[in-house]
Enzyme design. Structure first.
Site, short mmCIF file in Angstrom:
data_model
loop_
_atom_site.label_atom_id
_atom_site.label_comp_id
_atom_site.label_asym_id
_atom_site.label_seq_id
_atom_site.Cartn_x
_atom_site.Cartn_y
_atom_site.Cartn_z
CG ASP A 64 6.38 0.44 -2.46
OD1 ASP A 64 6.02 -0.86 -3.50
OD2 ASP A 64 6.26 0.82 -1.38
CG ASP A 67 -8.32 7.44 -7.63
OD1 ASP A 67 -9.11 8.26 -7.50
OD2 ASP A 67 -9.58 7.07 -6.85
CG HIS A 106 4.17 -3.16 -0.99
ND1 HIS A 106 4.47 -2.07 -1.32
CD2 HIS A 106 3.55 -3.93 -0.57
CE1 HIS A 106 5.14 -2.12 -0.04
NE2 HIS A 106 4.10 -2.84 0.31
CB VAL A 128 -9.86 5.25 -2.53
CG1 VAL A 128 -11.03 3.74 -1.90
CG2 VAL A 128 -8.91 4.44 -2.78
CB ALA A 134 12.04 1.35 10.98
CE1 TYR A 136 20.58 3.39 9.39
CE2 TYR A 136 19.64 3.96 6.96
CZ TYR A 136 20.31 3.13 7.91
OH TYR A 136 21.11 2.29 6.98
CB SER A 163 3.49 -1.74 3.65
OG SER A 163 5.02 -2.41 3.29
#
Length: 450
Positions: free
Chosen positions: A143, A152, A184, A201, A296, A298, A380
């Site tokens: 990424d 975190d 991201h 979180v 995606a 594949y 994502s």
């Protein structure tokens, strides 16, 4: 905040975007990826054609990438030691909306009391209920990088960076070179494995370890060649880092086809053959199916589409409920014969609210670059929910599970199969013919709630 017209209003959607010099799927002028045949030597082939590779691939396949004069490409393709020569292409992250952090507001800029995000709750990754936490499982986040300073996020001792600058691919490896400069990858990493520590979180697999593999730049853009460099690093290091890398998350992609870059697919195949499960986002173009999105499309990956995690609000007398297909999501029915299609849907946004006849997306809450939390929407965000559940399965199996068995567990244990995702009410949505259900961590791990 992301908006979309409703079908019942009968008004066409109109979107505007700033013009970019290069967009995902565009060819990168002058850049090529060269795959060699078995037994061939990269230095020998490069010297014979007077080219200077930026990067040499050694583990996913033998080859190289770099800037090559057009006049030499034909001879390279005719070289008996060369398997293929393909043009490099632009790729990018799959977050919506494009502005990082703008997914419906909310979040904090400093540490706050721990929240169980709606997406994590929806997939059933409930702390203390599922025995597995992803402990002993490494997850490579391919990424924009991951924030090493975010308390975190549990990060491994190695990281990698591959970025093209001034048309040359620059590589580096080190403890923190995979530092995020976009946000991201940090958000994606938090959904996978944010610690259960009482702050911010909690992720789907809070005991897993993240490996930052930075292949996208500060704008969330990269190349096929940077992604391949990252996957080559994963293949080289997966078995030697502690804990071993068993899962790869790729919340990125570009328009493309199954055969437009055989080397890219070969790299994914190699990871599959090493026992590593590759989870990818389906894409954020509702006019496409995953057959038109790389990677995606594949068959070796688990492609994940987006749904809402909970009911939205309305101001016109009805609402968009949980498990509805996100208005932006690429889809495409899974074909067991070809292996192409969406394997599962998972939350890519908390909810879709109706405000004055428009849909407004409220993003998934996760970790923020610089500390605290923020919201983002997109497939994502769907992919890392799934990658987290995959990490739980690897822990449960003691690492002894293959990628196709993982896919089978994910698909067969989904909740609301045959019912969800529910149709999006937007004018651009087209049902792909299959309701594959929504990711279910409880079902996948065989956990029953007392």
């Amino acid at each position: 905040m992301s908006t979309h017209y409703l079908r019942h209003l009968g008004i066409a959607l109109s979107l505007t975007a700033a013009l970019q010099a290069q967009n995902p799927g565009d060819k990168a002028p002058g850049r090529y990826i060269v795959e060699l045949k078995a037994g061939a030597s990269v230095p020998a082939v490069a010297a014979r054609h007077a080219v200077l590779p930026d990067v040499e691939f050694s583990d996913v396949f033998k080859g190289f990438a770099g800037e090559i004069p057009v006049a030499r490409v034909g001879a390279l393709r005719q070289d008996p030691n060369v398997a293929s020569v393909v043009e490099d292409r632009i790729t990018g992250m799959h977050a919506k909306p494009a502005k990082p952090g703008n997914g419906g507001g909310g979040g904090t800029i400093s540490r706050s009391a721990e929240v169980l995000p709606a997406g994590v709750a929806r997939v059933g990754a409930i702390p203390g209920v599922i025995a597995q936490t992803g402990s002993g499982v490494g997850v490579a986040v391919v990424d924009t990088g991951v924030d090493f300073n975010h308390p975190d996020l549990p990060l491994g001792s190695k990281s990698f960076k591959a970025i093209v600058s001034r048309n040359r691919l620059q590589l580096s490896e080190g403890a923190t070179v995979g530092q995020d400069d976009n946000g991201h990858g940090t958000h994606v990493g938090g959904t996978i494995a944010a610690r259960q520590d009482g702050f911010d979180v909690i992720g789907v697999a809070p005991g897993a370890t993240l490996y930052a593999v930075k292949v996208l730049d500060s704008a969330g853009s990269g190349y096929d060649s940077t992604v391949l460099a990252g996957l080559d690093w994963v293949a080289k290091n997966a078995a030697t880092v502690v804990p071993a890398i068993k899962v790869v998350n790729m919340s990125l992609g570009r328009p493309g086809t199954l055969g437009d870059n055989a080397s890219y697919r070969n790299a994914v195949k190699k990871l599959r053959d090493l026992g590593i499960t590759v989870v990818v986002s389906a894409g954020n173009d509702q006019s496409k199916e995953v057959s038109g999105v790389v990677p995606a499309t594949y068959p070796e990956v688990i492609a994940v589409a987006s749904t809402t995690a909970k009911d939205g609000t309305d101001d016109i007398g009805w609402f968009i409920g949980a498990d509805t297909a996100s208005y932006f999501s690429t889809d495409g029915a899974y074909n067991a014969s070809t292996g192409i299609g969406v394997s599962i849907s998972a939350p890519g946004e908390d909810q879709e609210n109706i405000v004055s006849g428009y849909i407004q997306s409220v993003g998934i809450l996760s970790t923020r670059l610089g500390g605290g939390t923020t919201r983002m929407s997109g497939t994502s965000m769907s992919s890392p929910h799934t990658a987290g559940v995959v990490a739980l399965l690897y822990e449960q199996a003691g690492g002894a599970i293959d990628p196709e068995s993982v896919r089978a567990k994910i698909m067969s244990s989904a909740s609301n199969v045959g019912v969800a995702p529910f149709n999006s009410p937007t004018s651009s949505y087209t049902f792909d013919g299959v309701r594959e259900g929504v990711l279910d961590a409880l079902g996948a791990t065989g956990t029953t709630i007392p």
